[in-house]
Scaffold this active site. Structure first.
Site, PDB file in Angstrom:
ATOM      1  N   PHE A 129       0.856  -1.190   0.000  1.00 37.40           N
ATOM      2  CA  PHE A 129       0.000   0.000   0.000  1.00 37.40           C
ATOM      3  C   PHE A 129       0.887   1.233   0.000  1.00 37.40           C
ATOM      4  O   PHE A 129       1.747   1.389   0.856  1.00 37.40           O
ATOM      5  CB  PHE A 129      -0.938   0.032   1.217  1.00 37.40           C
ATOM      6  CG  PHE A 129      -1.891   1.196   1.133  1.00 37.40           C
ATOM      7  CD1 PHE A 129      -3.021   1.131   0.326  1.00 37.40           C
ATOM      8  CD2 PHE A 129      -1.635   2.375   1.811  1.00 37.40           C
ATOM      9  CE1 PHE A 129      -3.877   2.228   0.202  1.00 37.40           C
ATOM     10  CE2 PHE A 129      -2.489   3.473   1.698  1.00 37.40           C
ATOM     11  CZ  PHE A 129      -3.617   3.395   0.893  1.00 37.40           C
ATOM     12  N   ASP A 214       9.343   2.746   1.419  1.00 38.72           N
ATOM     13  CA  ASP A 214       8.176   3.470   1.936  1.00 38.72           C
ATOM     14  C   ASP A 214       8.099   3.222   3.442  1.00 38.72           C
ATOM     15  O   ASP A 214       7.681   2.161   3.896  1.00 38.72           O
ATOM     16  CB  ASP A 214       6.917   2.955   1.217  1.00 38.72           C
ATOM     17  CG  ASP A 214       5.639   3.601   1.740  1.00 38.72           C
ATOM     18  OD1 ASP A 214       5.681   4.259   2.789  1.00 38.72           O
ATOM     19  OD2 ASP A 214       4.577   3.431   1.095  1.00 38.72           O
ATOM     20  N   LYS A 243       2.920   9.908   8.272  1.00 37.36           N
ATOM     21  CA  LYS A 243       2.227   9.500   9.505  1.00 37.36           C
ATOM     22  C   LYS A 243       2.833  10.031  10.813  1.00 37.36           C
ATOM     23  O   LYS A 243       2.412  11.054  11.333  1.00 37.36           O
ATOM     24  CB  LYS A 243       2.116   7.979   9.554  1.00 37.36           C
ATOM     25  CG  LYS A 243       1.068   7.419   8.577  1.00 37.36           C
ATOM     26  CD  LYS A 243       0.838   5.952   8.844  1.00 37.36           C
ATOM     27  CE  LYS A 243      -0.122   5.325   7.844  1.00 37.36           C
ATOM     28  NZ  LYS A 243      -1.520   5.701   8.032  1.00 37.36           N
TER      29      LYS A 243
HETATM   30  C1  LIG Z   1       2.989   2.303   3.835  1.00 41.17           C
HETATM   31  C2  LIG Z   1       2.074   3.447   3.509  1.00 41.17           C
HETATM   32  N1  LIG Z   1       2.364   4.254   2.487  1.00 41.17           N
HETATM   33  C3  LIG Z   1       1.589   5.298   2.161  1.00 41.17           C
HETATM   34  C4  LIG Z   1       0.432   5.562   2.860  1.00 41.17           C
HETATM   35  C5  LIG Z   1      -0.422   6.733   2.461  1.00 41.17           C
HETATM   36  O1  LIG Z   1      -0.287   7.750   3.391  1.00 41.17           O
HETATM   37  P1  LIG Z   1      -1.354   8.951   3.440  1.00 41.17           P
HETATM   38  O2  LIG Z   1      -2.642   8.368   3.886  1.00 41.17           O
HETATM   39  O3  LIG Z   1      -0.759   9.916   4.438  1.00 41.17           O
HETATM   40  O4  LIG Z   1      -1.435   9.516   2.077  1.00 41.17           O
HETATM   41  C6  LIG Z   1       0.076   4.744   3.933  1.00 41.17           C
HETATM   42  C7  LIG Z   1      -1.164   4.977   4.675  1.00 41.17           C
HETATM   43  O5  LIG Z   1      -1.709   4.127   5.317  1.00 41.17           O
HETATM   44  C8  LIG Z   1       0.916   3.653   4.267  1.00 41.17           C
HETATM   45  O6  LIG Z   1       0.627   2.835   5.278  1.00 41.17           O
END
Ligand SMILES: Cc1ncc(COP(=O)(O)O)c(C=O)c1O
Length: 386
Positions: A129, A214, A243
């Site tokens: 994700f 990520d 986050k």
């Molecule tokens: C691993 C990862 N990348 C990207 C995101 C996306 O982040 P945002 O919701 O701040 O756009 C998330 C959100 O859950 C995530 O867990």
């Protein structure tokens, strides 16, 4: 359970909301509108790492608020430099770009990788994700996230996670980058194996492709290191964070290696709000808390304690298939769907979230005490055993 009369809402129904009204939060507790107090094992969704209402973060934001809350990125901001220096000093990267969310950070990483390499192919993983924008949605290896929004941005190939042979088959001189999570979060709390992570990095280096890690969910101390890639001694070309970075104040960042500098020259990328001084104040104070002597070590120890409890108390219950994760990021894979357990836990005053359909995910504030961890695990044990 608290009932909310939701006859009409002016919000798009993008979220299936619980019947809990958020009233206030402090430390590791959330108080609902009806006065019920919950022990928080979700921290936003892995966001409030240094605790709700952290006094140092509040003080830093209040101080900055009185000085000014927006200029534009045409000015120099000392506080941006300070946060960027903290991030580069404690990571493999040399340069930082600030934005406002995890998706924006990954979007920037994808753009940077394509521009630097002048290639378009990006390897990603099934059940990953990375966000909800067109670029990051395409990077996400889950059909349900793409559904109804096609056509996707071209160039992404989804490989099975932890399958190095698959990466070996797909990696070539057309590959711009590999993007991965060190522990897949939304996909079910699945840790990457060290040999796999190392192998991917080596293959990327051999083919002139970039490694994008990520760390939106795993970063800022979540797994007991500032960034989870440190456990495997990786040296990613680009790290993305969001986050936990502002402890709930919206902020995202990419940290990249010096060699990428020219691809992000003036006019190439930007953000009106990225790096705004309030977000920077929150990020600086949060990072100082996490980097404070002993904090990460304590998080790692609490993580070990949590996993020993989970394995001992929960792992043996029939109906529990696996306990996975690292630090204070844990997943309990169940034979049955996770959602009913989550609602039962709410009745018992414990908040947590699912990951995928069958995994109960725990992401408590890193400030949670061992007693509170035990309290939560006991509740989980009772709910699953019932
Ligand atoms: C691993 C990862 N990348 C990207 C995101 C996306 O982040 P945002 O919701 O701040 O756009 C998330 C959100 O859950 C995530 O867990």
């Amino acid at each position: 359970m608290e009932m909310i009369q939701e006859t009409k809402t002016s919000l798009f129904p993008t979220y299936k909301r619980w019947e809990i009204a958020f009233e206030k939060a402090e430390g590791c507790h959330i108080t609902a509108g009806n006065g019920k107090v919950y022990l928080d094992f979700m921290a936003g969704i892995g966001v409030v790492n240094v605790g709700h209402g952290n006094p140092n973060v509040i003080a830093a934001v209040e101080k900055q608020l009185s000085k000014g809350w927006h200029g534009s990125n045409l000015f120099h901001f000392e506080i941006q430099e300070k946060v960027a220096s903290l991030l580069t000093k404690h990571s493999a990267g040399d340069l930082v770009f600030f934005c406002n969310s995890g998706a924006e950070a990954n979007e920037a990483a994808i753009k940077l990788a394509r521009k630097h390499t002048q290639r378009t192919k990006i390897l990603s993983f099934k059940q990953s994700f990375h966000g909800r924008t067109y670029g990051t949605m395409a990077a996400t290896g889950q059909d349900k996230i793409h559904e109804g929004f096609g056509p996707m941005l071209d160039g992404f190939t989804y490989l099975p996670y932890n399958d190095l042979a698959a990466v070996e088959r797909e990696m070539d001189k057309e590959t711009a980058a590999v993007i991965l999570e060190i522990v897949q979060g939304e996909g079910g709390v699945v840790p990457g194996e060290d040999a796999f992570l190392h192998g991917v990095q080596k293959l990327a280096q051999e083919h002139g492709a970039l490694l994008i890690v990520d760390e939106v969910q795993t970063g800022i101390g979540r797994t007991g290191k500032l960034f989870a890639y440190e456990h495997a001694n990786l040296s990613p070309d680009i790290v993305t964070a969001a986050k936990g970075l502002g402890n709930g104040f919206p902020v995202g960042a990419i940290i990249g290696k010096e060699k990428l500098k020219d691809a992000f020259g003036p006019g190439s990328h930007g953000s009106t709000f990225g790096g705004n001084p309030l977000a920077m104040a929150a990020a600086e104070a949060t990072l100082l808390e996490v980097l404070n002597d002993g904090f990460l070590q304590e998080t790692e120890e609490k993580g070990e304690y949590l996993f020993s409890l989970l394995k001992e108390e929960v792992g043996r219950i029939p109906g529990v298939k696996a306990i996975r994760g690292r630090g204070l990021m844990a997943g309990i894979e169940c034979e049955k769907e996770a959602a009913p357990y989550i609602l039962k836990l709410q009745e018992k005053g414990v908040l947590c979230i699912p990951a995928g359909t069958h995994v109960i995910r725990l992401l408590p504030p890193l400030t949670m005490t061992k007693d509170q961890l035990l309290q939560g695990v006991e509740a989980i044990k009772n709910v699953i055993s019932e």
